[in-house]
Design a protein around this motif. Structure first.
Motif, PDB file in Angstrom:
ATOM      1  N   TYR A 160       0.827  -1.208   0.000  1.00  0.00           N
ATOM      2  CA  TYR A 160       0.000   0.000   0.000  1.00  0.00           C
ATOM      3  C   TYR A 160       0.863   1.261   0.000  1.00  0.00           C
ATOM      4  N   GLU A 161       2.111   1.153   0.513  1.00  0.00           N
ATOM      5  CA  GLU A 161       3.018   2.299   0.469  1.00  0.00           C
ATOM      6  C   GLU A 161       3.513   2.510  -0.962  1.00  0.00           C
ATOM      7  N   SER A 163       1.795   2.096  -3.582  1.00  0.00           N
ATOM      8  CA  SER A 163       0.768   2.827  -4.330  1.00  0.00           C
ATOM      9  C   SER A 163       0.894   4.331  -4.088  1.00  0.00           C
ATOM     10  N   ARG A 164       1.241   4.707  -2.855  1.00  0.00           N
ATOM     11  CA  ARG A 164       1.447   6.142  -2.564  1.00  0.00           C
ATOM     12  C   ARG A 164       2.643   6.672  -3.353  1.00  0.00           C
ATOM     13  N   ARG A 167       1.840   7.393  -6.845  1.00  0.00           N
ATOM     14  CA  ARG A 167       1.112   8.661  -6.970  1.00  0.00           C
ATOM     15  C   ARG A 167       2.108   9.810  -7.073  1.00  0.00           C
ATOM     16  N   ILE A 176      -3.964   3.552  -9.579  1.00  0.00           N
ATOM     17  CA  ILE A 176      -3.678   3.382  -8.147  1.00  0.00           C
ATOM     18  C   ILE A 176      -4.905   2.815  -7.429  1.00  0.00           C
ATOM     19  N   TRP A 179      -5.039  -0.818  -8.157  1.00  0.00           N
ATOM     20  CA  TRP A 179      -3.933  -1.437  -7.395  1.00  0.00           C
ATOM     21  C   TRP A 179      -4.340  -1.615  -5.924  1.00  0.00           C
ATOM     22  N   ASP A 180      -4.853  -0.509  -5.330  1.00  0.00           N
ATOM     23  CA  ASP A 180      -5.248  -0.537  -3.906  1.00  0.00           C
ATOM     24  C   ASP A 180      -6.349  -1.567  -3.656  1.00  0.00           C
ATOM     25  N   LYS A 184      -6.225  -4.915  -1.389  1.00  0.00           N
ATOM     26  CA  LYS A 184      -7.182  -5.032  -0.277  1.00  0.00           C
ATOM     27  C   LYS A 184      -7.952  -6.351  -0.366  1.00  0.00           C
ATOM     28  N   TYR A 246     -10.290   9.520  -8.104  1.00  0.00           N
ATOM     29  CA  TYR A 246      -9.750   8.958  -6.868  1.00  0.00           C
ATOM     30  C   TYR A 246      -8.481   9.713  -6.540  1.00  0.00           C
ATOM     31  N   ALA A 248      -5.415   9.825  -4.490  1.00  0.00           N
ATOM     32  CA  ALA A 248      -4.532   9.108  -3.564  1.00  0.00           C
ATOM     33  C   ALA A 248      -3.666  10.133  -2.849  1.00  0.00           C
TER      34      ALA A 248
END
Lengths: 280, 224
Positions: A160-161, A163-164, A167, A176, A179-180, A184, A246, A248
């Motif tokens: 999840y980091e 994905s940040r 961004r 993203i 991906w998230d 999840k 979305y 992020a």
């Protein structure tokens, strides 16, 4: 058995069956369960891979994921374009120093994919030896170092980091989001399968002649659960006025960390140019 | 009363992050014990440990005079006997039920125990009547309400006729009638001389309970 009607209209249960009041004399018959145990272990490993591990949490506070990814990208580019093995050797030395800070189990997990990639590329490249290629080991060696670096970063960085970090390098938000969501639901459905398998294991107290039927039922239940999750997420998005945009969150830039990573990148490029004979 | 579960100085987790910390506890046959405590205090982990799903990093767990370790549960007949004697009702029943119908769900255990079809049928019928779900016998468990799923999960565990039953948050998602049923079930089961361990936040539902209440603290220790 009689169903008693409660004064307020609530139905009270019937009496507890007699056989529950006594213990069974039961001696289980032999059965093979290695498949079930191995599946539970494999799913636990997958959930651990996708979820944050202890090492990942520690690392998260030490570095900057965006800078980690950029530095990794620069290193891979330099390794691929290097003509001699000296620069890749330098990167290997740096990777080994980083690896030395981890424990044996983590090191094994990081090295394993690199060794597999190395062996596979050896098999592919080996025939070129018969065509007079004396440097045939160079490519597998570079692949080993590259995969080792990628494996290290992925192992110590929660997905999840990442994905940040994506961004921060201007990857489209919809990518993203996908991906998230994927991460999840891999974790959520992984937990569902894991609990169902544990339930199967706890209740497998004798000989199960229909093991694959039970596994198929677990897959079916998980599929239905995934449909339910998808429907719920859709409804939640509708209720929260999701319009396809979305946002992020991007972490505040820690300039001191960026400067340190920048110096590291400049040093790497300097070493590359020097060792490849472009300067000096 | 004979001790059925003995925990001696049990710790679980990493040194920096302990989920259970130096827990010593003796549970006697026929006891009904309520485990309470704040979220994340280790109730569910303790239950997993008692079921042999995780193993302590320190200390010893003895069930009816036999040490429960990773090695001892490698012995399949021993592991099966152990799991038969200790029933576990998960907090979330929809991840516990995996058979195509309610009937099959309850019959799963007795079928494995080598019962004849007639014996299986009799045991399942008794339990369906006991949990008042006879009319739902042919329905798939995932189409039932939360309370009905919980009852099916309890019946599926009871079908094994365990000596100890452990229930993680048994009153979660139950309406008033189902809660009455659950409390009456706990009374009946306790009266039969079997051991009940309950992890719950909702102590008011069991206000009449006269047995032991064990509080797990935020420091992951127990306060008796």
């Amino acid at each position: 058995m009689e169903i008693k009607k409660h004064a307020e209209g609530a139905y009270m249960p019937t009496a507890i069956p007699d056989w529950i009041l006594h213990s069974d004399t039961y001696s289980p018959s032999a059965d093979k369960e290695a498949f079930l145990r191995k599946t539970i272990a494999a799913i636990s490993r997958t959930i651990t891979f996708f979820g944050p591990s202890r090492y990942q949490v520690q690392k998260r506070h030490r570095g900057n994921i965006t800078a980690d990814l950029l530095l990794l990208f620069v290193s891979v580019l330099l390794i691929v374009s290097a003509h001699s093995v000296v620069f890749p050797l330098l990167i290997l030395a740096i990777e080994l120093v980083y690896l030395a800070a981890l424990d044996g189990k983590q090191i094994r997990g990081i090295i394993k994919p690199a060794v597999i990639a190395f062996c596979f590329s050896c098999v592919l490249v080996f025939p070129s030896l018969f065509l007079g290629n004396n440097r045939w080991m160079e490519l597998p060696f570079k692949i080993f170092i590259t995969v080792l670096g990628v494996s290290y970063v992925s192992r110590i960085t929660p997905l999840y980091e990442i994905s940040r970090a994506l961004r921060a390098v201007h990857i489209p938000c919809i990518f993203i989001l996908v991906w998230d969501m994927t991460i999840k639901y891999i974790i959520l459905l992984g937990h569902t399968i894991l609990h169902l398998l544990i339930s199967l294991r706890l209740r497998s107290v004798g000989k199960n002649d229909h093991k694959y039927q039970s596994m198929a039922a677990i897959m079916g239940t998980t599929f239905l659960k995934s449909q339910e999750y998808a429907k719920d997420t859709y409804h939640a998005m509708v209720c929260r006025c999701f319009t396809g945009t979305y946002e992020a969150a991007v972490r505040q830039a820690d300039w001191s960390t960026y400067i340190m990573y920048g110096i590291a990148a400049v040093l790497l490029i300097g070493c590359y140019l020097f060792l490849e004979g472009y300067i000096g | 009363m004979n001790p059925i579960i003995q925990l001696s100085h049990i710790s679980y987790g990493y040194e920096s992050v302990l989920t259970l910390c130096d827990i010593s506890l003796t549970i006697h046959q026929g006891e009904c014990i309520i485990f309470t405590g704040p979220n994340g205090c280790g109730k569910s982990t303790l239950f997993k440990l008692l079921n042999g799903l995780v193993f302590p990093s320190k200390g010893q767990y003895v069930f009816d005079g036999q040490a429960i370790t990773q090695a001892s549960l490698q012995d399949m007949p021993f592991a099966k006997r152990f799991h038969k004697r200790i029933g576990y009702v998960f907090q979330n029943p929809d991840v516990q039920l995996f058979n195509p119908t309610v009937y099959d769900e309850i019959a799963f255990g007795p079928r494995q125990m080598g019962f004849t079809d007639k014996q299986v049928q009799s045991r399942v019928r008794d339990l369906l009547e006991y949990v008042n779900l006879t009319s739902l016998a042919d329905r798939p468990p995932y189409h039932l309400s939360g309370g009905e799923q919980k009852k099916v999960a309890i019946a599926a565990v009871l079908a094994l006729n365990p000596d100890v039953i452990m229930m993680d948050e048994p009153f979660n998602g139950l309406d008033r009638m189902s809660r009455q049923w659950a409390v009456s079930f706990l009374k009946d089961f306790s009266a039969s001389g079997k051991t009940i361990l309950i992890a719950t936040h909702e102590q008011d539902v069991l206000s009449h309970h006269t047995g032991r209440r064990i509080v797990l603290t935020e420091e992951h220790t127990i306060s008796l």
